[in-house]
Design a protein around this motif. Structure first.
Motif, mmCIF file in Angstrom:
data_model
loop_
_atom_site.group_PDB
_atom_site.id
_atom_site.type_symbol
_atom_site.label_atom_id
_atom_site.label_comp_id
_atom_site.label_asym_id
_atom_site.label_seq_id
_atom_site.Cartn_x
_atom_site.Cartn_y
_atom_site.Cartn_z
ATOM 1 N N THR A 24 -46.488 -35.750 67.626
ATOM 2 C CA THR A 24 -45.829 -35.866 68.930
ATOM 3 C C THR A 24 -44.345 -36.207 68.811
ATOM 4 N N GLY A 25 -43.793 -36.118 67.594
ATOM 5 C CA GLY A 25 -42.375 -36.415 67.414
ATOM 6 C C GLY A 25 -42.155 -37.742 66.704
ATOM 7 N N ASN A 26 -40.883 -38.054 66.465
ATOM 8 C CA ASN A 26 -40.502 -39.238 65.699
ATOM 9 C C ASN A 26 -39.553 -40.125 66.499
ATOM 10 N N LEU A 27 -39.498 -41.385 66.108
ATOM 11 C CA LEU A 27 -38.557 -42.326 66.702
ATOM 12 C C LEU A 27 -38.045 -43.258 65.608
ATOM 13 N N LEU A 54 -32.196 -49.113 61.054
ATOM 14 C CA LEU A 54 -33.316 -48.419 61.675
ATOM 15 C C LEU A 54 -34.008 -47.516 60.668
ATOM 16 N N CYS A 55 -35.332 -47.468 60.757
ATOM 17 C CA CYS A 55 -36.148 -46.590 59.926
ATOM 18 C C CYS A 55 -36.846 -45.566 60.828
ATOM 19 N N SER A 56 -37.143 -44.415 60.255
ATOM 20 C CA SER A 56 -37.770 -43.334 61.001
ATOM 21 C C SER A 56 -39.290 -43.398 60.868
ATOM 22 N N TRP A 57 -39.949 -43.300 62.019
ATOM 23 C CA TRP A 57 -41.408 -43.361 62.076
ATOM 24 C C TRP A 57 -41.931 -42.218 62.931
ATOM 25 N N THR A 58 -43.120 -41.776 62.657
ATOM 26 C CA THR A 58 -43.711 -40.729 63.474
ATOM 27 C C THR A 58 -44.673 -41.330 64.495
ATOM 28 N N MET A 59 -45.088 -40.501 65.444
ATOM 29 C CA MET A 59 -46.110 -40.884 66.419
ATOM 30 C C MET A 59 -47.202 -39.825 66.330
ATOM 31 N N ARG A 60 -48.169 -40.071 65.472
ATOM 32 C CA ARG A 60 -49.188 -39.078 65.109
ATOM 33 C C ARG A 60 -50.504 -39.418 65.804
ATOM 34 N N CYS A 61 -50.990 -38.485 66.572
ATOM 35 C CA CYS A 61 -52.253 -38.665 67.280
ATOM 36 C C CYS A 61 -53.346 -37.845 66.585
ATOM 37 N N LEU A 62 -54.552 -37.952 67.074
ATOM 38 C CA LEU A 62 -55.675 -37.262 66.445
ATOM 39 C C LEU A 62 -56.554 -36.629 67.514
ATOM 40 N N HIS A 270 -48.106 -43.919 62.145
ATOM 41 C CA HIS A 270 -46.645 -44.006 62.151
ATOM 42 C C HIS A 270 -45.967 -43.629 60.836
ATOM 43 N N ASP A 271 -46.711 -43.263 59.826
ATOM 44 C CA ASP A 271 -46.132 -42.937 58.522
ATOM 45 C C ASP A 271 -45.662 -41.483 58.524
ATOM 46 N N LYS A 272 -44.343 -41.260 58.437
ATOM 47 C CA LYS A 272 -43.812 -39.897 58.506
ATOM 48 C C LYS A 272 -44.293 -39.025 57.354
ATOM 49 N N ASP A 273 -44.480 -39.629 56.193
ATOM 50 C CA ASP A 273 -44.731 -38.861 54.982
ATOM 51 C C ASP A 273 -46.199 -38.770 54.588
#
Length: 302
Positions: A24-27, A54-62, A270-273
């Motif tokens: 769903t994108g990153n913040l 600031l660190c980059s995090w994802t918003m990953r749903c399932l 929230h883990d981008k990688d």
């Protein structure tokens, strides 16, 4: 690099289940807030901060399609807030909740159930949409939405620490539309044939951790904000956002021991990688990351 997962799995338990990662994108969030008492000299080596810390995090749903139900777990940030709100979080990435669902072959009307782990805005914002006339309506018109009554009441009358994270426009319209339902306050509650619900109280009151039995060999736990990233498996790595950090510490200790001993996989929000991890215990019984995997790799192993 994360690998999108859209796999059909055969098992005795589930005849035709699909489990799909929904980007769903990153913040960006403050690194110190994300790692609590852990010094920057340590966590910055894991996930380097920018000049603003600031660190980059994802918003990953399932998405879990059991054949009988199409279940979405969490909904990301959504798009109905104003530009000033979004400017605080430096949104980036091309994916959105709806574009990722469409890419997976699902329309909003396809979703039958939405499990909301908790009502912090980056988990529930996409549950409600703003119509052209400004009215707020459920984003998934045929779905039942699920939380616990205890969490709803907690979010509706927030403490000063969480007030900025609980935005009533993200969840009150669900109750008004009579689509919000309450799961019994029972750790381990079997919500349906395939999904049990663990409860957690350190990050916020009565957070849901859905546990999905995909087949006889794969159990996947949606770790929400108990374990937001692979970097948070170490026991002292507790977010500054948590309302009860010592409770989180106890919950993590028991949860990760159970996950390691039973061979469960964690799906990371929230883990981008890294989409998923397995966990093991070291010689002293402390949890550590065993393997980092994509969801496709987890499901493809069996």
């Amino acid at each position: 690099m994360s690998v999108p997962a859209t796999l059909r799995l055969k098992s005795e338990l589930v005849t035709d289940m699909k489990v799909i990662s929904i980007d769903t994108g990153n913040l960006k969030l403050d690194g110190g807030a994300m790692f609590g008492v852990v010094p920057k000299t340590i966590w910055n080596k894991m996930i380097p901060a920018d000049d603003n810390n600031l660190c980059s995090w994802t918003m990953r749903c399932l998405l879990v399609d059991t054949g009988d139900k199409v279940i979405l777990i969490d909904t990301g940030l959504g798009d109905k807030q104003d530009e000033r709100f979004f400017s605080h979080y430096f949104l980036h990435g091309e994916a959105t909740l709806m574009s990722s669902l469409a890419k997976a072959g699902y329309a909003p009307e396809s979703v039958t159930d939405v499990l909301l782990t908790h009502f912090h805005f980056d988990h529930v914002g996409g549950a409600v949409k703003k119509e052209a006339d400004g009215t707020l309506t459920p984003a998934f018109p045929k779905a039942k939405y699920w939380t616990t009554l205890r969490h709803y009441e907690w979010a509706y009358t927030p403490n000063a620490r969480e007030r900025a994270s609980f935005l009533k426009e993200n969840f009150v319209p669900l109750l008004d539309a009579k689509v919000l339902h309450f799961i019994p306050e029972e750790d381990g509650y079997q919500w349906d044939q395939h999904i049990g619900i663990r409860l957690s109280y350190g990050h916020t009151e009565s957070m849901l951790l859905p546990q999905i039995k995909v087949n006889e060999k794969v159990t996947l736990v949606y770790a929400a904000d108990l374990i937001p990233s692979a970097h948070h498996v170490g026991l002292p790595y507790i977010m500054g956002y948590d309302i009860r950090p010592l409770v989180t510490l106890e919950e993590k200790t028991l949860f990760l021991r159970d996950v390691a001993e039973k061979g469960y996989y964690l799906f990371l929000e929230h883990d981008k990688d890294t989409e998923c991890i397995s966990v093991k215990l070291d010689a002293k019984g402390r949890p550590e990351v065993d393997r980092r995997l994509s969801l496709a790799e987890v499901l493809g192993e069996y």
